[in-house]
Design an enzyme around this catalytic site. Structure first.
Site, short mmCIF file in Angstrom:
data_model
loop_
_atom_site.label_atom_id
_atom_site.label_comp_id
_atom_site.label_asym_id
_atom_site.label_seq_id
_atom_site.Cartn_x
_atom_site.Cartn_y
_atom_site.Cartn_z
CG ASP A 1 -29.01 -6.78 -4.23
OD1 ASP A 1 -28.81 -6.59 -5.44
OD2 ASP A 1 -28.10 -6.69 -3.36
NE ARG B 1 -27.43 -8.35 8.34
CZ ARG B 1 -28.05 -7.41 7.66
NH1 ARG B 1 -29.36 -7.38 7.58
NH2 ARG B 1 -27.38 -6.46 7.05
CG ASP C 1 -25.05 -9.51 6.48
OD1 ASP C 1 -24.66 -9.65 7.66
OD2 ASP C 1 -25.05 -8.42 5.90
CB SER D 1 -22.53 -1.73 -0.26
OG SER D 1 -23.19 -2.47 0.73
N1 ARG Z 1 -18.66 -6.28 7.16
C1 ARG Z 1 -19.72 -6.05 8.07
C2 ARG Z 1 -20.26 -7.33 8.60
O1 ARG Z 1 -20.11 -8.35 7.98
C3 ARG Z 1 -20.80 -5.18 7.49
C4 ARG Z 1 -21.59 -5.80 6.37
C5 ARG Z 1 -22.59 -4.91 5.73
N2 ARG Z 1 -21.93 -3.84 5.11
C6 ARG Z 1 -22.34 -3.09 4.09
N3 ARG Z 1 -21.63 -2.07 3.86
N4 ARG Z 1 -23.37 -3.35 3.38
O2 ARG Z 1 -20.85 -7.36 9.64
#
Ligand code: ARG
Length: 391
Positions: free
Chosen positions: A13, A92, A121, A173
């Site tokens: 990405d 983040r 995120d 992911s």
């Molecule tokens: N659901 C989790 C969050 O929002 C993890 C997000 C990232 N997860 C991922 N498998 N890329 O904090």
């Protein structure tokens, strides 16, 4: 030329984002935060340069992450929806903070990220950026571009000779840092199926975990874990060691249907062995040293604290207010907790604190009982009084 600082992970990405932003007329500077991912800085730098950027900042932020983000969350006992210790969510605001700082150094008026329109995120990054510097403009290519599938992105990357690793279809992911790994997508989206063997990331599936008990002792000072089995460690080192030991014993894996900020329910697998070990020990010590009302009130603070981390409100004044309460509670949280790890379980083996409120002479049913039994009758009468005849 307009300059943009892109939060760059090295994946498909954000690699496509570089080219897309350049085509829109931007000079692109990249920033990668190392919070304990599996990509090496050298690799990231090479890939970003190959991808056409003139400059990349790579910062090892593990220590800042541990001290300024993980520690407050541990002190607050922050767990989202009972099963998530917030590894991704905690990273983040830290990434946003550095992104904003680099944009200032670079005199860039724009920042960009590779988050999708459906996730948390984007919210966490943009809310944080907005709170830290409302003048910066944010670009989120994945919300605007015409590439709507992974296949299209690969095609775009190939056509533009971008440096991507064409691996076999990635089954999930994954987002990983020292506080844990999160896995989603692929077959995990089918709720009627058990997570397959290849969804075990840090650890082995339960049946392969050795039939062995592992004892640990964690030492805390004012809420901060400082010792493992009597030896001092800095926080990053301690977490990494516990990740290893815990993974070997299969502790700290959860499977959660969670509520995203944008209103979607999704399924995620979390593996956070070190985080769960520390969280369990810390909470156990609190039970020993905090009084009843503080403990009860702290439960509601924990819930709110977890929600605000998840929902991207790290830099809010609400969080600072909760921190005030949490920090004061941590003054008493000194002592040692012994744990036994066994086949996915964290079992409490030993508790000690110089601030312990446990008084064996009051609790005991055996010899040495000092509890004044005569007081109980009057106490119960007074305790009941406010409720009698209440309609
Ligand atoms: N659901 C989790 C969050 O929002 C993890 C997000 C990232 N997860 C991922 N498998 N890329 O904090």
């Amino acid at each position: 030329m307009n300059k943009v600082v892109l939060a760059y992970s090295g994946g498909l990405d954000t690699t496509c984002c570089i080219k897309w932003l350049q085509d829109k007329g931007f000079e692109v500077v990249c920033f990668s935060a190392d919070l304990g991912s599996e990509f090496s800085p050298q690799d990231l730098r090479k890939r970003a340069i190959k991808g056409g950027v003139s400059k990349i900042y790579i910062k090892d932020l593990k220590e800042e992450f541990a001290k300024e983000y993980i520690l407050p969350a541990l002190g607050a006992s922050a767990i989202y929806e009972g099963k998530y210790l917030l590894s991704t969510a905690l990273g983040r605001p830290l990434i946003a903070k550095h992104l904003v700082g680099i944009a200032k150094c670079e005199k860039a008026g724009f920042v960009a990220h590779g988050c999708t329109a459906k996730g948390n995120d984007q919210v966490r990054l943009e809310v944080s950026i907005d709170m830290l510097n409302p003048k910066l403009k944010v670009i989120a290519p994945l919300r605007e571009w015409e590439l709507t599938s992974r296949e299209q992105e690969i095609k775009y990357a190939k056509e533009n000779k971008l440096p991507i690793r064409i691996t076999k279809e990635k089954p999930y992911s994954i987002d990983k840092n020292i506080w844990g790994a999160a896995l989603e997508g692929g077959s995990l989206e089918d709720l009627d199926k058990e997570p397959p063997g290849n969804s075990y990331y840090f650890f082995k599936p339960p049946r392969e975990i050795p039939d062995k008990e592992t004892y640990l002792e964690i030492g805390f000072q004012k809420g901060v874990p400082i010792k493992l089995n009597g030896e001092k460690f800095d926080l990053v080192d301690l977490i990494e060691r516990l990740n290893k030991v815990g993974a070997g014993c299969g502790v700290g894996r959860t499977d959660l249907i969670e509520d995203r900020v944008v209103g979607i329910k999704s399924r995620e697998i979390y593996e956070a062995p070190g985080a769960w070990i520390l969280h369990t020990a810390h909470k156990e010590l609190e039970s020993l040293v905090l009084d009843r009302e503080t403990l009860y009130f702290k439960e509601s603070v924990s819930l709110k604290y977890a929600q605000l981390i998840y929902q991207g409100l790290w830099f809010s004044s609400f969080k600072k207010s909760l921190d005030g309460f949490v920090q004061n509670t941590q003054n008493a949280v000194t002592g040692n907790i012994g744990l036994k790890l066994y086949k996915g379980n964290i079992i409490i083996a030993k508790r000690f604190s110089p601030n312990s409120l446990y008084k064996k002479e009051l609790a005991t049913y055996g010899e040495g009982d000092k509890f004044d039994r005569k007081l109980a009758e009057g106490f119960i009468k007074l305790w009941t009084a406010p409720y009698i005849n209440a309609k």
